[in-house]
Design a protein around this motif. Sequence first.
Motif, PDB file in Angstrom:
ATOM      1  N   UNK A  64     -22.132  12.405  -9.481  1.00 37.09           N
ATOM      2  CA  UNK A  64     -20.694  12.150  -9.464  1.00 37.09           C
ATOM      3  C   UNK A  64     -20.005  12.512 -10.773  1.00 37.09           C
ATOM      4  N   UNK A  65     -20.624  12.170 -11.903  1.00 45.41           N
ATOM      5  CA  UNK A  65     -19.975  12.368 -13.198  1.00 45.41           C
ATOM      6  C   UNK A  65     -20.225  13.744 -13.805  1.00 45.41           C
ATOM      7  N   UNK A  66     -21.356  14.345 -13.483  1.00 42.91           N
ATOM      8  CA  UNK A  66     -21.711  15.636 -14.083  1.00 42.91           C
ATOM      9  C   UNK A  66     -21.680  16.766 -13.060  1.00 42.91           C
ATOM     10  N   UNK A  67     -21.968  16.472 -11.792  1.00 38.62           N
ATOM     11  CA  UNK A  67     -22.031  17.522 -10.778  1.00 38.62           C
ATOM     12  C   UNK A  67     -20.701  17.879 -10.154  1.00 38.62           C
ATOM     13  N   UNK A  68     -19.904  16.884  -9.773  1.00 32.97           N
ATOM     14  CA  UNK A  68     -18.638  17.137  -9.073  1.00 32.97           C
ATOM     15  C   UNK A  68     -17.527  17.721  -9.948  1.00 32.97           C
ATOM     16  N   UNK A  69     -17.261  17.192 -11.146  1.00 30.42           N
ATOM     17  CA  UNK A  69     -16.115  17.675 -11.928  1.00 30.42           C
ATOM     18  C   UNK A  69     -16.066  19.184 -12.172  1.00 30.42           C
ATOM     19  N   UNK A  70     -17.182  19.868 -12.498  1.00 28.52           N
ATOM     20  CA  UNK A  70     -17.095  21.322 -12.694  1.00 28.52           C
ATOM     21  C   UNK A  70     -16.593  22.066 -11.457  1.00 28.52           C
ATOM     22  N   UNK A  71     -16.959  21.598 -10.284  1.00 24.83           N
ATOM     23  CA  UNK A  71     -16.490  22.227  -9.052  1.00 24.83           C
ATOM     24  C   UNK A  71     -14.981  22.075  -8.908  1.00 24.83           C
ATOM     25  N   UNK A  72     -14.462  20.939  -9.333  1.00 29.01           N
ATOM     26  CA  UNK A  72     -13.020  20.717  -9.262  1.00 29.01           C
ATOM     27  C   UNK A  72     -12.269  21.588 -10.256  1.00 29.01           C
ATOM     28  N   UNK A  73     -12.863  21.773 -11.428  1.00 29.44           N
ATOM     29  CA  UNK A  73     -12.232  22.646 -12.425  1.00 29.44           C
ATOM     30  C   UNK A  73     -12.116  24.067 -11.904  1.00 29.44           C
ATOM     31  N   UNK A  74     -13.147  24.528 -11.201  1.00 31.53           N
ATOM     32  CA  UNK A  74     -13.128  25.892 -10.661  1.00 31.53           C
ATOM     33  C   UNK A  74     -11.977  26.102  -9.691  1.00 31.53           C
ATOM     34  N   UNK A  75     -11.540  25.034  -9.041  1.00 31.95           N
ATOM     35  CA  UNK A  75     -10.436  25.145  -8.084  1.00 31.95           C
ATOM     36  C   UNK A  75      -9.094  24.832  -8.715  1.00 31.95           C
ATOM     37  N   UNK A  76      -8.987  23.676  -9.361  1.00 30.31           N
ATOM     38  CA  UNK A  76      -7.691  23.219  -9.849  1.00 30.31           C
ATOM     39  C   UNK A  76      -7.385  23.683 -11.268  1.00 30.31           C
ATOM     40  N   UNK A  77      -8.354  24.295 -11.924  1.00 30.83           N
ATOM     41  CA  UNK A  77      -8.091  24.830 -13.256  1.00 30.83           C
ATOM     42  C   UNK A  77      -8.071  26.346 -13.267  1.00 30.83           C
ATOM     43  N   UNK A  87      -0.738  30.066   0.630  1.00 32.15           N
ATOM     44  CA  UNK A  87      -1.083  30.003   2.045  1.00 32.15           C
ATOM     45  C   UNK A  87      -0.659  28.686   2.707  1.00 32.15           C
ATOM     46  N   UNK A  88       0.085  27.891   1.961  1.00 33.47           N
ATOM     47  CA  UNK A  88       0.582  26.641   2.523  1.00 33.47           C
ATOM     48  C   UNK A  88      -0.485  25.592   2.750  1.00 33.47           C
ATOM     49  N   UNK A  89      -1.587  25.697   2.037  1.00 32.98           N
ATOM     50  CA  UNK A  89      -2.679  24.721   2.167  1.00 32.98           C
ATOM     51  C   UNK A  89      -2.402  23.540   1.236  1.00 32.98           C
ATOM     52  N   UNK A  90      -2.463  22.316   1.724  1.00 32.64           N
ATOM     53  CA  UNK A  90      -2.235  21.148   0.853  1.00 32.64           C
ATOM     54  C   UNK A  90      -3.220  21.133  -0.316  1.00 32.64           C
ATOM     55  N   UNK A  91      -2.712  20.813  -1.501  1.00 29.55           N
ATOM     56  CA  UNK A  91      -3.570  20.821  -2.683  1.00 29.55           C
ATOM     57  C   UNK A  91      -4.701  19.799  -2.588  1.00 29.55           C
ATOM     58  N   UNK A  92      -4.444  18.721  -1.871  1.00 25.53           N
ATOM     59  CA  UNK A  92      -5.473  17.684  -1.787  1.00 25.53           C
ATOM     60  C   UNK A  92      -6.673  18.103  -0.949  1.00 25.53           C
ATOM     61  N   UNK A  93      -6.534  19.166  -0.149  1.00 27.84           N
ATOM     62  CA  UNK A  93      -7.611  19.561   0.755  1.00 27.84           C
ATOM     63  C   UNK A  93      -8.888  19.918  -0.004  1.00 27.84           C
ATOM     64  N   UNK A  94      -8.738  20.659  -1.103  1.00 24.73           N
ATOM     65  CA  UNK A  94      -9.912  21.036  -1.895  1.00 24.73           C
ATOM     66  C   UNK A  94     -10.633  19.816  -2.437  1.00 24.73           C
ATOM     67  N   UNK A  95      -9.867  18.855  -2.937  1.00 26.18           N
ATOM     68  CA  UNK A  95     -10.454  17.630  -3.474  1.00 26.18           C
ATOM     69  C   UNK A  95     -11.188  16.857  -2.379  1.00 26.18           C
ATOM     70  N   UNK A  96     -10.568  16.732  -1.227  1.00 26.92           N
ATOM     71  CA  UNK A  96     -11.165  15.966  -0.128  1.00 26.92           C
ATOM     72  C   UNK A  96     -12.455  16.619   0.362  1.00 26.92           C
ATOM     73  N   UNK A  97     -12.452  17.937   0.535  1.00 24.80           N
ATOM     74  CA  UNK A  97     -13.649  18.618   1.039  1.00 24.80           C
ATOM     75  C   UNK A  97     -14.790  18.550   0.028  1.00 24.80           C
ATOM     76  N   UNK A  98     -14.476  18.729  -1.261  1.00 25.70           N
ATOM     77  CA  UNK A  98     -15.516  18.629  -2.287  1.00 25.70           C
ATOM     78  C   UNK A  98     -16.059  17.207  -2.374  1.00 25.70           C
TER      79      UNK A  98
END
Length: 238
Positions: A64-77, A87-98
Amino acid sequence: MNGFLYGIALQWKLDIRSKSMLVTCYIVPLIFFLFMGGIFTSVMPEMRSTLIQSMIVMSVSMGAFIGLPPSLIETYGSDVKKVYKANGVPLYLGLVTMFLSAFVHLMISSVIILLLAPILFEATLPVQLPFFFLALAIYIIVSLSIGSILGLTVKNQAKLTMIAQLVFLPSIMLSGIMFPIELLPDFLKTIRYIYPASWGYRLMLDYGFHLQNLWYLIAIFFAVIIVCGIILKKQKVK
């Protein structure tokens, strides 16, 4: 709904191929379990009654602390966020799926530990398995929610690694899974209640599932939902 399920399935496939998720959710936690499980039960045989909970706390915290955050950076950073907007995709979708994909990976890793510990180290299975799995699910959700905050707020990979370690290491050292809490100085006994690992560990112990060990985790989860909503709303405006 079909698009949402497809997004989860796609993220699952991406996570399987991700070296970061593979290392933090499976390889390192399971190696730690295989190596330290034998040491703990040899030095302190009484740890057989809590070995499963201890190793799961370590596994979930790392993922949770070391594995997930880098994946989020790749999307939201990165520019991936712009593709979402275009494409009109809600921003929260990436967070929810990850989040959901990481939840499944951590649950699988935890079940592996649960199945192997009694065979390899004669560890004691939890007495109340339904409550144990409910407590495990709650702890995974809360830990991933904190990892989500790290991934959404820290934009630099180097800084993220440092901050994630500052969250992960005290969580493990002060949670009571490495050595008895009684050995800690008084001020560290107080500080340990800041970290969810201490609460999650107590919640997963036999007969530990009650409000006294649950309220703090619930409070953290709802606080994180509010913070994540604010962060995503600001990113939508940018």
